[in-house]
Write a protein that holds these residues in place. Structure first.
Motif, PDB file in Angstrom:
ATOM      1  N   PHE A  67      -8.049  16.391  -2.642  1.00  0.00           N
ATOM      2  CA  PHE A  67      -7.723  16.262  -1.219  1.00  0.00           C
ATOM      3  C   PHE A  67      -6.952  14.972  -0.979  1.00  0.00           C
ATOM      4  CE2 PHE A  67     -11.659  18.741  -1.197  1.00  0.00           C
ATOM      5  CZ  PHE A  67     -11.419  19.722  -0.234  1.00  0.00           C
ATOM      6  N   VAL A  68      -6.070  14.999  -0.008  1.00  0.00           N
ATOM      7  CA  VAL A  68      -5.504  13.775   0.538  1.00  0.00           C
ATOM      8  C   VAL A  68      -6.325  13.460   1.783  1.00  0.00           C
ATOM      9  CG1 VAL A  68      -3.746  14.924   1.973  1.00  0.00           C
ATOM     10  CG2 VAL A  68      -3.387  12.568   1.209  1.00  0.00           C
ATOM     11  N   ILE A  69      -6.536  12.181   2.053  1.00  0.00           N
ATOM     12  CA  ILE A  69      -7.339  11.755   3.193  1.00  0.00           C
ATOM     13  C   ILE A  69      -6.440  11.075   4.217  1.00  0.00           C
ATOM     14  CG2 ILE A  69      -9.232  10.261   3.952  1.00  0.00           C
ATOM     15  CD1 ILE A  69     -10.331  10.544   1.029  1.00  0.00           C
ATOM     16  N   ILE A  70      -6.541  11.541   5.456  1.00  0.00           N
ATOM     17  CA  ILE A  70      -5.808  10.964   6.580  1.00  0.00           C
ATOM     18  C   ILE A  70      -6.812  10.370   7.559  1.00  0.00           C
ATOM     19  CG2 ILE A  70      -4.184  11.426   8.477  1.00  0.00           C
ATOM     20  CD1 ILE A  70      -2.947  12.028   5.740  1.00  0.00           C
ATOM     21  N   ASP A  71      -6.576   9.150   8.002  1.00  0.00           N
ATOM     22  CA  ASP A  71      -7.383   8.537   9.063  1.00  0.00           C
ATOM     23  C   ASP A  71      -6.766   8.958  10.389  1.00  0.00           C
ATOM     24  OD1 ASP A  71      -8.494   6.840  11.038  1.00  0.00           O
ATOM     25  OD2 ASP A  71      -8.894   5.288   9.550  1.00  0.00           O
ATOM     26  N   LYS A  72      -7.456   9.818  11.119  1.00  0.00           N
ATOM     27  CA  LYS A  72      -6.899  10.380  12.358  1.00  0.00           C
ATOM     28  C   LYS A  72      -6.772   9.342  13.471  1.00  0.00           C
ATOM     29  CE  LYS A  72      -8.204  14.516  13.625  1.00  0.00           C
ATOM     30  NZ  LYS A  72      -9.053  15.709  13.913  1.00  0.00           N
ATOM     31  N   ARG A  73      -7.493   8.230  13.369  1.00  0.00           N
ATOM     32  CA  ARG A  73      -7.402   7.203  14.409  1.00  0.00           C
ATOM     33  C   ARG A  73      -6.019   6.569  14.434  1.00  0.00           C
ATOM     34  NH1 ARG A  73     -12.831   4.421  12.197  1.00  0.00           N
ATOM     35  NH2 ARG A  73     -11.624   4.897  10.335  1.00  0.00           N
ATOM     36  N   THR A  74      -5.387   6.501  13.253  1.00  0.00           N
ATOM     37  CA  THR A  74      -4.063   5.891  13.161  1.00  0.00           C
ATOM     38  C   THR A  74      -3.028   6.857  12.597  1.00  0.00           C
ATOM     39  OG1 THR A  74      -4.628   5.052  10.961  1.00  0.00           O
ATOM     40  CG2 THR A  74      -5.012   3.571  12.839  1.00  0.00           C
ATOM     41  N   ASN A  75      -3.469   8.070  12.258  1.00  0.00           N
ATOM     42  CA  ASN A  75      -2.616   9.083  11.634  1.00  0.00           C
ATOM     43  C   ASN A  75      -1.973   8.537  10.355  1.00  0.00           C
ATOM     44  OD1 ASN A  75      -1.688  11.737  11.556  1.00  0.00           O
ATOM     45  ND2 ASN A  75       0.277  11.161  12.438  1.00  0.00           N
ATOM     46  N   ALA A  76      -2.771   7.759   9.605  1.00  0.00           N
ATOM     47  CA  ALA A  76      -2.255   7.103   8.403  1.00  0.00           C
ATOM     48  C   ALA A  76      -2.861   7.704   7.148  1.00  0.00           C
ATOM     49  CB  ALA A  76      -2.589   5.609   8.451  1.00  0.00           C
ATOM     50  N   TYR A  77      -2.059   7.795   6.101  1.00  0.00           N
ATOM     51  CA  TYR A  77      -2.576   8.159   4.786  1.00  0.00           C
ATOM     52  C   TYR A  77      -3.562   7.087   4.357  1.00  0.00           C
ATOM     53  CZ  TYR A  77       0.731  11.944   3.984  1.00  0.00           C
ATOM     54  OH  TYR A  77       1.414  13.131   4.051  1.00  0.00           O
ATOM     55  N   ALA A  78      -4.747   7.515   3.891  1.00  0.00           N
ATOM     56  CA  ALA A  78      -5.797   6.541   3.592  1.00  0.00           C
ATOM     57  C   ALA A  78      -6.260   6.565   2.144  1.00  0.00           C
ATOM     58  CB  ALA A  78      -6.996   6.778   4.507  1.00  0.00           C
ATOM     59  N   GLY A  79      -6.095   7.705   1.447  1.00  0.00           N
ATOM     60  CA  GLY A  79      -6.568   7.775   0.075  1.00  0.00           C
ATOM     61  C   GLY A  79      -6.709   9.202  -0.397  1.00  0.00           C
ATOM     62  N   SER A  80      -7.626   9.398  -1.340  1.00  0.00           N
ATOM     63  CA  SER A  80      -7.793  10.712  -1.948  1.00  0.00           C
ATOM     64  C   SER A  80      -9.206  10.865  -2.490  1.00  0.00           C
ATOM     65  CB  SER A  80      -6.774  10.886  -3.078  1.00  0.00           C
ATOM     66  OG  SER A  80      -6.855  12.171  -3.644  1.00  0.00           O
TER      67      SER A  80
END
Length: 196
Positions: free
Chosen positions: A72-85
């Protein structure tokens, strides 16, 4: 046997976290994390250069195509930023077991609560789809990771002595932890929800 479909596009999300299947188009957005060496300190695969991280992510995608892993790719929805995996691996549908790991976040996402949201979604998905056991394995010296797993209710099962060669050539001891479906359903789901 569980019908786990490696080709399905499983989307896991809540108000904070979005996990979706890792795709080749995501790689360019994750290369920024190659320049954060602390992320890769305990990794058994190199990711501390853009070339190494690109290869690491390509291998994860290839493993999904081979129906061995589900990254999975992880997105932080608070900032709509790529965060990790993160990924499911060592998936055993006939045994109703899988392992959750290869989890990493950019340093700016450490301590933000994102990991707890992701773990909640991943556990809820696994146990809601018939898996009975979710396992974790980590370097015994990776105290942050071990503490995080214990804080969400995982039980320490033991230590595999000198079982993996680290990237620096030294041998590591690996701690194994797990969570069972009945533990999740009886109290650990609620306990983790209370922490979100």
């Amino acid at each position: 046997m569980i019908d786990f479909d490696f080709t399905a596009n499983y989307i896991l999300e809540d108000e904070i976290a979005l996990l979706r299947p890792l795709e080749e188009a995501d790689i360019v957005h994750l290369l920024q994390f190659a320049h954060q060496p602390d992320i890769w300190r305990f990794s058994t695969q190199k990711g501390d250069t853009e070339v190494a991280l690109k290869k690491y992510l390509e291998l994860a995608i290839e493993a999904r195509t081979a129906q061995k892993e589900y990254p999975f790719v992880i997105i932080d929805k608070r900032t709509n930023a790529y965060a990790g995996s993160s990924r499911f691996y060592d998936v055993k549908p006939n045994q109703h077991n899988l392992t959750l790991g290869y989890t990493w976040y950019g340093q700016q996402f450490h301590g933000t609560g994102l990991n707890k949201h992701c773990k909640y979604l991943l556990f809820d998905f696994a146990f809601g789809n018939g898996f009975e056991r979710v396992e974790f394995a980590a370097d015994t010296t990776n105290l942050r990771s071990v503490a995080a797993m214990k804080s969400i209710g995982c039980t320490e099962e033991g230590v595999l002595r000198s079982n993996i060669i680290r990237l620096d050539g030294s041998r590591r001891d690996t701690i194994v932890l797990s969570m069972l479906k009945d533990e999740w359903e009886n109290n650990l789901r609620q306990k983790l929800e209370n922490k979100l």
